[in-house]
Scaffold this active site. Structure first.
Site, PDB file in Angstrom:
ATOM      1  N   MET A 124      20.716  62.457  67.956  1.00 45.91           N
ATOM      2  CA  MET A 124      21.534  62.441  66.735  1.00 45.91           C
ATOM      3  C   MET A 124      20.674  62.061  65.535  1.00 45.91           C
ATOM      4  SD  MET A 124      25.390  61.299  67.630  1.00 45.91           S
ATOM      5  CE  MET A 124      25.112  59.543  67.708  1.00 45.91           C
ATOM      6  N   HIS A 172      12.774  58.055  71.329  1.00 47.66           N
ATOM      7  CA  HIS A 172      12.866  59.514  71.269  1.00 47.66           C
ATOM      8  C   HIS A 172      11.491  60.147  71.454  1.00 47.66           C
ATOM      9  CE1 HIS A 172      16.454  58.320  68.729  1.00 47.66           C
ATOM     10  NE2 HIS A 172      17.018  59.114  69.610  1.00 47.66           N
ATOM     11  N   GLN A 207      32.328  62.561  68.894  1.00 49.62           N
ATOM     12  CA  GLN A 207      32.134  61.390  69.741  1.00 49.62           C
ATOM     13  C   GLN A 207      32.222  60.074  68.977  1.00 49.62           C
ATOM     14  OE1 GLN A 207      28.180  63.066  70.792  1.00 49.62           O
ATOM     15  NE2 GLN A 207      27.502  60.934  70.836  1.00 49.62           N
ATOM     16  N   GLN A 216      26.364  57.941  79.982  1.00 48.07           N
ATOM     17  CA  GLN A 216      26.249  59.278  79.407  1.00 48.07           C
ATOM     18  C   GLN A 216      25.412  60.174  80.311  1.00 48.07           C
ATOM     19  OE1 GLN A 216      25.227  60.166  75.084  1.00 48.07           O
ATOM     20  NE2 GLN A 216      23.241  60.536  76.015  1.00 48.07           N
TER      21      GLN A 216
END
Length: 332
Positions: free
Chosen positions: A27, A34, A61, A154
């Site tokens: 995101m 990351h 979300q 997740q």
């Protein structure tokens, strides 16, 4: 290495493909966590393959009162970091590109697992997450997609969706990246004031306390399995001053409640953090089976996840660590 910025699926599909395509979904507000995902993707794709990083803040979300509007958006910096880390392209679509015609009426349901822990704290979150992951998998058409272990529930749900719905993609989990002081890297860490950050360290400290308690128990059980609890053996150990150690090891090895002790050790740290200024406000502490995220009981064997979620000030943070519970064994 410079990453090409793409805005539409048509532009992405127009790129020539020779090797495997590895996708890292984000995101945005990229950080070293990351970067680790992207570097891992580069290794998997190889020099002939392609690494695509998606940057999309998914409105589905975020629930009412959550931080959609203030979620950090740093696309230029994200493209630069992605390129340095080995990405070939950054796919940063608009909301209209991902959801043409508005929010989708047909969505992915996360099922019972999606209603536990994070799902209970954030109703609808996992339905929205799986819906956008499914769409981005279709739009990017990867051979492999990578996700961080920090979002353990997740990751478990994505794996379940891919398996249950026959997505032709390999899912790879990458271990959590932490600061030197143990705090798990998160885009939301930038919201924390210095005082709030000190309090937030209790999340990882609680997990480590649970892990250390578990490691001590497992070590004693291993020792007990090597020390038969017979009178002759006890007498022999007594002669060299080890009978108490053998008895303690035998007691730990044959006493259920390992998971309870892990929870108690972690809870102690969190209870102390609740008295700090600013305080930590616990959402949940859970020790769960990663296959369905239900709480494990005494006597459980196999892989487990110790997970925590809490608020510090206006910022909500999550963290977890994996644990492995071995058989209690028979020390007799």
């Amino acid at each position: 290495m410079t990453a090409t910025q793409l805005r539409t699926a048509a532009d992405l599909h127009a790129r020539a493909r020779t090797g495997r395509r590895a996708v890292v979904m984000t995101m945005g507000a990229l950080h070293e966590g990351h970067a680790t995902l992207i570097r891992t993707a580069r290794k998997i794709a190889g020099p002939e393959g392609e690494v695509v990083v998606t940057v999309f803040v998914n409105p589905l979300q975020f629930g009412a009162g959550e931080d959609l509007d203030r979620y950090p958006r740093t696309l230029d910096a994200d493209v630069e970091l992605a390129g340095r880390s080995g990405a070939d392209a950054v796919f940063a679509p608009s909301v209209d590109e991902v959801y043409p015609g508005g929010e989708p009426q047909v969505r992915i349901s996360a099922g019972p697992m999606g209603e536990r822990l994070e799902g209970a704290a954030r109703p609808g979150h996992f339905d929205g997450m799986l819906t956008v992951v499914a769409k981005l998998l279709h739009l990017t058409r990867p051979d492999v997609a990578l996700y961080g272990h920090k979002d353990a529930q997740q990751l478990a749900l994505i794996r379940r969706m891919v398996r249950d719905l026959n997505f032709g993609v390999e899912i790879v989990g990458v271990p959590t990246v932490r600061e030197e002081d143990g705090l798990a890297l998160s885009s939301r860490n930038r919201y924390l004031s210095p005082a709030e950050r000190r309090t937030a360290l209790a999340l990882s400290q609680a997990l480590f306390a649970g892990r250390d308690r578990h490691a001590a128990q497992e070590a004693l059980r291993a020792r007990a399995r090597e020390v038969p609890a017979t009178r002759a053996r006890a007498e022999a150990l007594s002669a060299i001053g080890e009978s108490r150690a053998a008895a303690d090891a035998h007691a730990v090895a044959t006493t259920a409640g390992g998971p309870a002790a892990v929870r108690a050790a972690a809870r102690l740290v969190l209870d102390e953090a609740a008295r700090l200024d600013p305080p930590l406000r616990l959402d949940y502490l859970a020790l769960v089976d990663p296959s369905d995220f239900t709480e494990i009981g005494d006597g459980f064997t196999g892989e487990a996840v110790l997970a925590v979620a809490a608020r510090v000030g206006a910022t909500r943070l999550i963290d977890n660590i994996p644990l492995t519970f071995g058989p209690f064994g028979d020390a007799s």
